[in-house]
Design a protein around this motif. Structure first.
Motif, PDB file in Angstrom:
ATOM      1  N   UNK A  79       0.832  -1.193   0.000  1.00 16.64           N
ATOM      2  CA  UNK A  79       0.000   0.000   0.000  1.00 16.64           C
ATOM      3  C   UNK A  79       0.871   1.250   0.000  1.00 16.64           C
ATOM      4  N   UNK A  80       2.097   1.119   0.496  1.00 16.58           N
ATOM      5  CA  UNK A  80       3.018   2.249   0.546  1.00 16.58           C
ATOM      6  C   UNK A  80       3.542   2.634  -0.840  1.00 16.58           C
ATOM      7  N   UNK A  81       3.243   1.838  -1.849  1.00 18.64           N
ATOM      8  CA  UNK A  81       3.541   2.255  -3.223  1.00 18.64           C
ATOM      9  C   UNK A  81       2.693   3.459  -3.596  1.00 18.64           C
ATOM     10  N   UNK A  82       1.522   3.588  -2.955  1.00 21.80           N
ATOM     11  CA  UNK A  82       0.589   4.680  -3.245  1.00 21.80           C
ATOM     12  C   UNK A  82       0.587   5.752  -2.162  1.00 21.80           C
ATOM     13  N   UNK A  83       1.392   5.554  -1.137  1.00 23.01           N
ATOM     14  CA  UNK A  83       1.391   6.466   0.016  1.00 23.01           C
ATOM     15  C   UNK A  83       2.843   6.662   0.434  1.00 23.01           C
ATOM     16  N   UNK A  84       3.418   7.785   0.016  1.00 20.47           N
ATOM     17  CA  UNK A  84       4.873   7.973   0.090  1.00 20.47           C
ATOM     18  C   UNK A  84       5.343   8.459   1.454  1.00 20.47           C
ATOM     19  N   UNK A  85       5.141   7.595   2.462  1.00 19.12           N
ATOM     20  CA  UNK A  85       5.578   7.962   3.813  1.00 19.12           C
ATOM     21  C   UNK A  85       6.668   7.021   4.327  1.00 19.12           C
ATOM     22  N   UNK A 113      -0.706  -4.435  -0.025  1.00 18.73           N
ATOM     23  CA  UNK A 113      -1.096  -4.762   1.344  1.00 18.73           C
ATOM     24  C   UNK A 113      -0.419  -3.781   2.285  1.00 18.73           C
ATOM     25  N   UNK A 114      -1.065  -3.516   3.420  1.00 14.67           N
ATOM     26  CA  UNK A 114      -0.461  -2.676   4.448  1.00 14.67           C
ATOM     27  C   UNK A 114       0.471  -3.503   5.319  1.00 14.67           C
ATOM     28  N   UNK A 115       0.341  -3.368   6.631  1.00 16.02           N
ATOM     29  CA  UNK A 115       1.201  -4.130   7.519  1.00 16.02           C
ATOM     30  C   UNK A 115       0.807  -5.598   7.536  1.00 16.02           C
ATOM     31  N   UNK A 116       1.818  -6.474   7.496  1.00 17.28           N
ATOM     32  CA  UNK A 116       1.616  -7.913   7.617  1.00 17.28           C
ATOM     33  C   UNK A 116       2.363  -8.371   8.864  1.00 17.28           C
ATOM     34  N   UNK A 117       1.805  -9.311   9.572  1.00 17.80           N
ATOM     35  CA  UNK A 117       2.368  -9.739  10.848  1.00 17.80           C
ATOM     36  C   UNK A 117       3.602 -10.622  10.640  1.00 17.80           C
ATOM     37  N   UNK A 118       4.714  -9.972  10.314  1.00 18.35           N
ATOM     38  CA  UNK A 118       5.987 -10.642  10.111  1.00 18.35           C
ATOM     39  C   UNK A 118       7.065  -9.902  10.894  1.00 18.35           C
ATOM     40  N   UNK A 152      -5.035  -7.877  -9.946  1.00 18.94           N
ATOM     41  CA  UNK A 152      -4.601  -7.049  -8.827  1.00 18.94           C
ATOM     42  C   UNK A 152      -5.289  -7.507  -7.551  1.00 18.94           C
ATOM     43  N   UNK A 153      -4.519  -7.494  -6.458  1.00 12.72           N
ATOM     44  CA  UNK A 153      -5.056  -7.878  -5.150  1.00 12.72           C
ATOM     45  C   UNK A 153      -4.886  -6.707  -4.191  1.00 12.72           C
ATOM     46  N   UNK A 154      -6.004  -6.224  -3.653  1.00 11.20           N
ATOM     47  CA  UNK A 154      -5.984  -5.253  -2.562  1.00 11.20           C
ATOM     48  C   UNK A 154      -6.317  -6.059  -1.312  1.00 11.20           C
ATOM     49  N   UNK A 155      -5.267  -6.429  -0.581  1.00  9.15           N
ATOM     50  CA  UNK A 155      -5.408  -7.489   0.413  1.00  9.15           C
ATOM     51  C   UNK A 155      -6.027  -7.052   1.726  1.00  9.15           C
ATOM     52  N   UNK A 156      -6.090  -5.742   1.973  1.00 13.22           N
ATOM     53  CA  UNK A 156      -6.653  -5.271   3.231  1.00 13.22           C
ATOM     54  C   UNK A 156      -7.323  -3.922   3.033  1.00 13.22           C
ATOM     55  N   UNK A 157      -7.989  -3.443   4.096  1.00 10.16           N
ATOM     56  CA  UNK A 157      -8.732  -2.191   4.004  1.00 10.16           C
ATOM     57  C   UNK A 157      -7.796  -1.009   3.761  1.00 10.16           C
ATOM     58  N   UNK A 158      -6.585  -1.091   4.303  1.00 14.02           N
ATOM     59  CA  UNK A 158      -5.611  -0.019   4.074  1.00 14.02           C
ATOM     60  C   UNK A 158      -5.362   0.187   2.594  1.00 14.02           C
ATOM     61  N   UNK A 159      -5.138  -0.900   1.878  1.00 18.28           N
ATOM     62  CA  UNK A 159      -4.874  -0.803   0.441  1.00 18.28           C
ATOM     63  C   UNK A 159      -6.076  -0.267  -0.318  1.00 18.28           C
ATOM     64  N   UNK A 160      -7.261  -0.707   0.075  1.00 21.17           N
ATOM     65  CA  UNK A 160      -8.484  -0.226  -0.569  1.00 21.17           C
ATOM     66  C   UNK A 160      -8.629   1.282  -0.370  1.00 21.17           C
TER      67      UNK A 160
END
Length: 237
Positions: free
Chosen positions: A133-139, A173-178, A208-216
């Motif tokens: 998701x950070x590909x679309x949110x440059x933080x 995807x946003x954060x993944x529990x890794x 395309x897969x938007x795996x979580x609400x953050x990505x959506x």
């Protein structure tokens, strides 16, 4: 669409949390063989898993891997690097180069190396690129930049390989529990859930897969004024 049944899968970064789930889930869906690649591949307890030495930042290593695993039908570009800080101007030269080489050039060069082999198989083949998701949110500094570059390259690969029947799937995807996200207190997606969503989409023929609400949410914000995505820009106007 690309079936995992009888597929030959190559997973980069297979030692990590997401990579390990890709290996196991591919086998559960009937893959005939999974090349579990890493710089220092681990030993697996299933004879269908073939440990494969691969450093995606090394062109010679990519060449050797393709020669050792020419029967691949599904390539999963999962290996990635991160940074210790989010400010792009604070990154060291080494951090910038490591992220560019691991997150962008590595997946691109590996896809380029496998493209002729996948194209020659006449369908039921796929390349899966793990973006963010950070590909679309440059933080996230250079991490965001490299994931944005990979997203763009994935779009190009999809158009170029579609005539040959190669499905190209981009995953956000946003954060993944890794371990990579251990320091974050934000909600995290279970890596097993992520992998299930990705392989379900692949077998359904999606791109395309938007795996979580953050990505959506982040993708939906791309059409809004820039200040809506980055409200700090509106301060002082």
């Amino acid at each position: 669409m690309t079936s995992l049944k009888d597929a030959v899968v190559l997973v980069t970064g297979a030692n990590g949390g997401i990579g390990g789930h890709f290996v196991r889930e591919a086998l559960a869906r009937g893959a005939a063989k999974v090349y579990a690649s890493a710089r220092n591949p681990q030993v697996w307890d299933d004879e269908r898993v073939v440990p494969l030495t691969l450093d995606v930042t090394d062109s010679a290593s990519i060449k050797a891997a393709v020669e050792a695993a020419p029967d691949v039908t599904v390539l999963i570009n999962n290996a990635g690097a991160s940074t210790s800080t989010s400010a792009i101007l604070s990154h060291s030269d080494e951090e910038i180069r490591a992220n560019v080489e691991t997150n962008f050039l590595g997946p691109l060069f590996l896809a380029r190396a496998y493209a002729p082999l996948l194209s020659a198989k006449g369908g039921n083949t796929a390349i899966i690129d793990i973006h963010s998701a950070l590909a679309w949110y440059a933080v996230a500094g250079i991490y965001s930049a490299t994931k944005a570059a990979l997203w763009s390259a994935t779009n190009s690969l999809r158009l170029e390989l579609q005539p040959a029947g190669v499905q190209v799937v981009g995953v956000h995807v946003g954060w993944v529990d890794t371990a990579m996200a251990a320091a974050s207190t934000d909600p995290k997606l279970d890596p097993a859930v992520l992998v299930t969503k990705v392989l379900d989409a692949t077998e359904a023929g999606e791109f395309e897969v938007l795996a979580d609400e953050t990505s959506v949410q982040v993708k939906s914000g791309l059409s809004a004024p820039l200040e809506a995505l980055y409200p700090q820009l509106a301060q002082g106007k």
